[in-house]
Design a protein around this motif. Structure first.
Motif, PDB file in Angstrom:
ATOM      1  N   SER A  26       0.854  -1.187   0.000  1.00 59.14           N
ATOM      2  CA  SER A  26       0.000   0.000   0.000  1.00 59.14           C
ATOM      3  C   SER A  26       0.887   1.233   0.000  1.00 59.14           C
ATOM      4  O   SER A  26       2.102   1.143   0.207  1.00 59.14           O
ATOM      5  CB  SER A  26      -0.867   0.016   1.256  1.00 59.14           C
ATOM      6  OG  SER A  26      -0.031   0.204   2.384  1.00 59.14           O
ATOM      7  N   ALA A  27       0.279   2.376  -0.233  1.00 55.93           N
ATOM      8  CA  ALA A  27       1.022   3.636  -0.227  1.00 55.93           C
ATOM      9  C   ALA A  27       1.662   3.848   1.140  1.00 55.93           C
ATOM     10  O   ALA A  27       2.785   4.348   1.240  1.00 55.93           O
ATOM     11  CB  ALA A  27       0.086   4.788  -0.565  1.00 55.93           C
ATOM     12  N   GLU A  31       5.627   4.142   1.907  1.00 57.93           N
ATOM     13  CA  GLU A  31       6.161   5.334   2.559  1.00 57.93           C
ATOM     14  C   GLU A  31       7.064   4.946   3.737  1.00 57.93           C
ATOM     15  O   GLU A  31       8.138   5.519   3.912  1.00 57.93           O
ATOM     16  CB  GLU A  31       5.009   6.233   3.027  1.00 57.93           C
ATOM     17  CG  GLU A  31       5.394   7.481   3.794  1.00 57.93           C
ATOM     18  CD  GLU A  31       6.299   8.455   3.014  1.00 57.93           C
ATOM     19  OE1 GLU A  31       6.456   8.265   1.786  1.00 57.93           O
ATOM     20  OE2 GLU A  31       6.848   9.372   3.635  1.00 57.93           O
ATOM     21  N   LYS A  82       5.602   3.060  -6.767  1.00 56.39           N
ATOM     22  CA  LYS A  82       4.608   4.031  -6.322  1.00 56.39           C
ATOM     23  C   LYS A  82       3.498   4.162  -7.379  1.00 56.39           C
ATOM     24  O   LYS A  82       2.310   4.143  -7.065  1.00 56.39           O
ATOM     25  CB  LYS A  82       5.287   5.382  -6.081  1.00 56.39           C
ATOM     26  CG  LYS A  82       4.329   6.419  -5.543  1.00 56.39           C
ATOM     27  CD  LYS A  82       5.045   7.597  -4.943  1.00 56.39           C
ATOM     28  CE  LYS A  82       3.994   8.474  -4.286  1.00 56.39           C
ATOM     29  NZ  LYS A  82       4.224   9.865  -4.420  1.00 56.39           N
ATOM     30  N   GLN A  83       3.916   4.282  -8.640  1.00 54.97           N
ATOM     31  CA  GLN A  83       2.924   4.389  -9.716  1.00 54.97           C
ATOM     32  C   GLN A  83       2.029   3.158  -9.767  1.00 54.97           C
ATOM     33  O   GLN A  83       0.819   3.257  -9.959  1.00 54.97           O
ATOM     34  CB  GLN A  83       3.625   4.550 -11.069  1.00 54.97           C
ATOM     35  CG  GLN A  83       3.950   6.011 -11.358  1.00 54.97           C
ATOM     36  CD  GLN A  83       4.730   6.177 -12.653  1.00 54.97           C
ATOM     37  OE1 GLN A  83       4.671   5.301 -13.510  1.00 54.97           O
ATOM     38  NE2 GLN A  83       5.443   7.277 -12.758  1.00 54.97           N
ATOM     39  N   GLU A  86      -0.456   3.293  -6.962  1.00 52.78           N
ATOM     40  CA  GLU A  86      -1.497   4.301  -7.180  1.00 52.78           C
ATOM     41  C   GLU A  86      -2.497   3.854  -8.245  1.00 52.78           C
ATOM     42  O   GLU A  86      -3.704   4.026  -8.099  1.00 52.78           O
ATOM     43  CB  GLU A  86      -0.858   5.640  -7.595  1.00 52.78           C
ATOM     44  CG  GLU A  86      -0.315   6.383  -6.385  1.00 52.78           C
ATOM     45  CD  GLU A  86       0.503   7.607  -6.764  1.00 52.78           C
ATOM     46  OE1 GLU A  86       0.950   8.306  -5.835  1.00 52.78           O
ATOM     47  OE2 GLU A  86       0.690   7.863  -7.976  1.00 52.78           O
ATOM     48  N   ALA A  89      -4.775   1.347  -6.787  1.00 52.54           N
ATOM     49  CA  ALA A  89      -5.759   1.966  -5.887  1.00 52.54           C
ATOM     50  C   ALA A  89      -6.887   2.616  -6.689  1.00 52.54           C
ATOM     51  O   ALA A  89      -8.065   2.492  -6.354  1.00 52.54           O
ATOM     52  CB  ALA A  89      -5.067   3.009  -5.004  1.00 52.54           C
ATOM     53  N   ARG A  90      -6.493   3.288  -7.789  1.00 55.61           N
ATOM     54  CA  ARG A  90      -7.500   3.934  -8.640  1.00 55.61           C
ATOM     55  C   ARG A  90      -8.467   2.909  -9.215  1.00 55.61           C
ATOM     56  O   ARG A  90      -9.670   3.066  -9.215  1.00 55.61           O
ATOM     57  CB  ARG A  90      -6.799   4.681  -9.779  1.00 55.61           C
ATOM     58  CG  ARG A  90      -7.339   6.072  -9.950  1.00 55.61           C
ATOM     59  CD  ARG A  90      -6.576   6.946 -10.925  1.00 55.61           C
ATOM     60  NE  ARG A  90      -5.529   6.336 -11.690  1.00 55.61           N
ATOM     61  CZ  ARG A  90      -4.235   6.625 -11.563  1.00 55.61           C
ATOM     62  NH1 ARG A  90      -3.844   7.509 -10.674  1.00 55.61           N
ATOM     63  NH2 ARG A  90      -3.335   6.035 -12.313  1.00 55.61           N
TER      64      ARG A  90
END
Ligand code: DAH
Length: 355
Positions: A26-27, A31, A82-83, A86, A89-90
């Protein structure tokens, strides 16, 4: 740290960091990996700081390059992952909100109302004959609606039109004829050739009369406009609107604002003017549309009364003109065989769809 130690630190840690980054789901996880490995307290910062303390330039160069390479690899891996996270998630969010497998909703397409179609056709024909559009208000002064059209107050001719009065001086216009006077006053000099389309109001209602309906008014004033010009114009008009075989017949009539005045008939387009047979034939063999007369009344017309020219600020010794007024609902009813005028205003899609 020595060069060898830096090298060792980087070797050991880079692979571990790459593995951790790749494993982040996950983001948030990503992180914390970034903070742990690439942050100020991570091994990379530690290695970079140590580079500066190496004794020789040569060592600094070597160690610096190793640190930069490691930084670049990790940075790239971080950005890529990261991309990916994301995008996932979108995707998940969309899948939750939109079910893209549902069938689409059919877009409803509008179409012109039959009265609009009829008025457009009438105005197109008049436009081709050189009549330009004119307009006037639906809430009209008594003067334009009546007095300037030779209908004085308390005159019996007022009874021809059952009027809605706003007050003593203001009415809902009972016809488009007041636009004749407005156009004469506005344009001022001949030729005046205007067509006006709009709503008119009368205190009337049954299956062929509505308290609000539409008219198209035509007016042509010039140096030598004749009754023959009127008849020729009407002949072209009926041919274009009702079909090339249509004929015009003029019957003497009376309107306060024209002299002479006529009712205009068109030869019946159902029975071709014969009075029998045709699409609207009854059991007795007679045409029901024209009641076996062969003719259908479609409008009023006449030569503009000199007094009306004067009310319009024009000189009746120098100018003549003709005018006509046609009911749009009536034309539409004849054209499509609509028997109840209220159908035009009820907005029942089963009716409107047919045009
Ligand atoms: N204004 C008349 C009516 O509504 C129709 C009419 C008759 C208009 C003769 C005209 C005309 O321009 O010349 O009944």
């Amino acid at each position: 740290m020595t060069l060898a130690e830096i090298e060792q630190l980087l070797q050991q840690s880079v692979d571990r960091a790459l593995g951790a980054l790749a494993g982040a789901k996950s983001a948030d996880e990503l992180e914390s990996c970034r903070v742990q490995y690439l942050g100020q307290k991570g091994f990379l910062s530690q290695a970079k700081k140590s580079v500066g303390q190496l004794p020789t330039v040569d060592d600094k160069k070597k160690a610096g390059k190793l640190a930069n390479d490691a930084d670049a690899r990790l940075g790239k891996a971080y950005d890529e992952h990261k991309q990916r996270i994301e995008a996932a998630a979108r995707e998940a969010e969309l899948a939750e909100r939109w079910d893209v497998t549902l069938p689409g909703r059919r877009a409803l397409r509008g179409r012109r109302h039959p009265l609009t179609v009829t008025a457009d056709d009438i105005l197109d024909v008049l436009g081709a004959l050189g009549f330009v559009r004119a307009e006037g208000p639906e809430i009209e002064h008594d003067w334009y609606n009546f007095e300037a059209l030779n209908v004085p107050r308390d005159h019996p001719a007022r009874d021809m039109q059952d009027t809605f009065y706003i007050d003593d001086d203001v009415v809902l216009r009972t016809h488009t004829s007041p636009v004749q006077v407005r156009a004469m006053l506005a344009i001022g000099k001949p030729p005046i050739r205007v067509a006006c389309y709009g709503r008119v109001y009368r205190n009337d209602h049954d299956i062929t009369h509505s308290p609000m309906f539409h008219q198209v008014e035509g007016l042509y004033v010039d140096g030598s406009v004749t009754f023959g010009d009127l008849k020729g114009t009407l002949q072209v008009f009926v041919e274009r609107i009702f079909g090339a075989k249509s004929k015009v017949r003029l019957r003497p009539s009376f309107f306060p604002f024209t002299e002479p005045s006529v009712e205009v008939d068109v030869s019946c387009f159902s029975c071709n003017g014969t009075g029998s047979g045709g699409a609207t034939v009854g059991d007795d063999g007679r045409c029901r549309l024209c009641k076996a007369t062969g003719w259908i009344e479609i409008m009023g017309a006449g030569m503009v009364d000199p007094e009306v020219l004067r009310f319009g600020g024009l000189d009746p010794d120098k100018l003549t003109g003709f005018a006509f007024g046609i009911g749009v609902e009536r034309v539409a009813m004849l054209r499509w065989g609509v028997s109840d005028i209220r159908l035009f205003f009820e907005n029942d899609r089963r009716f409107l769809r047919q045009f």
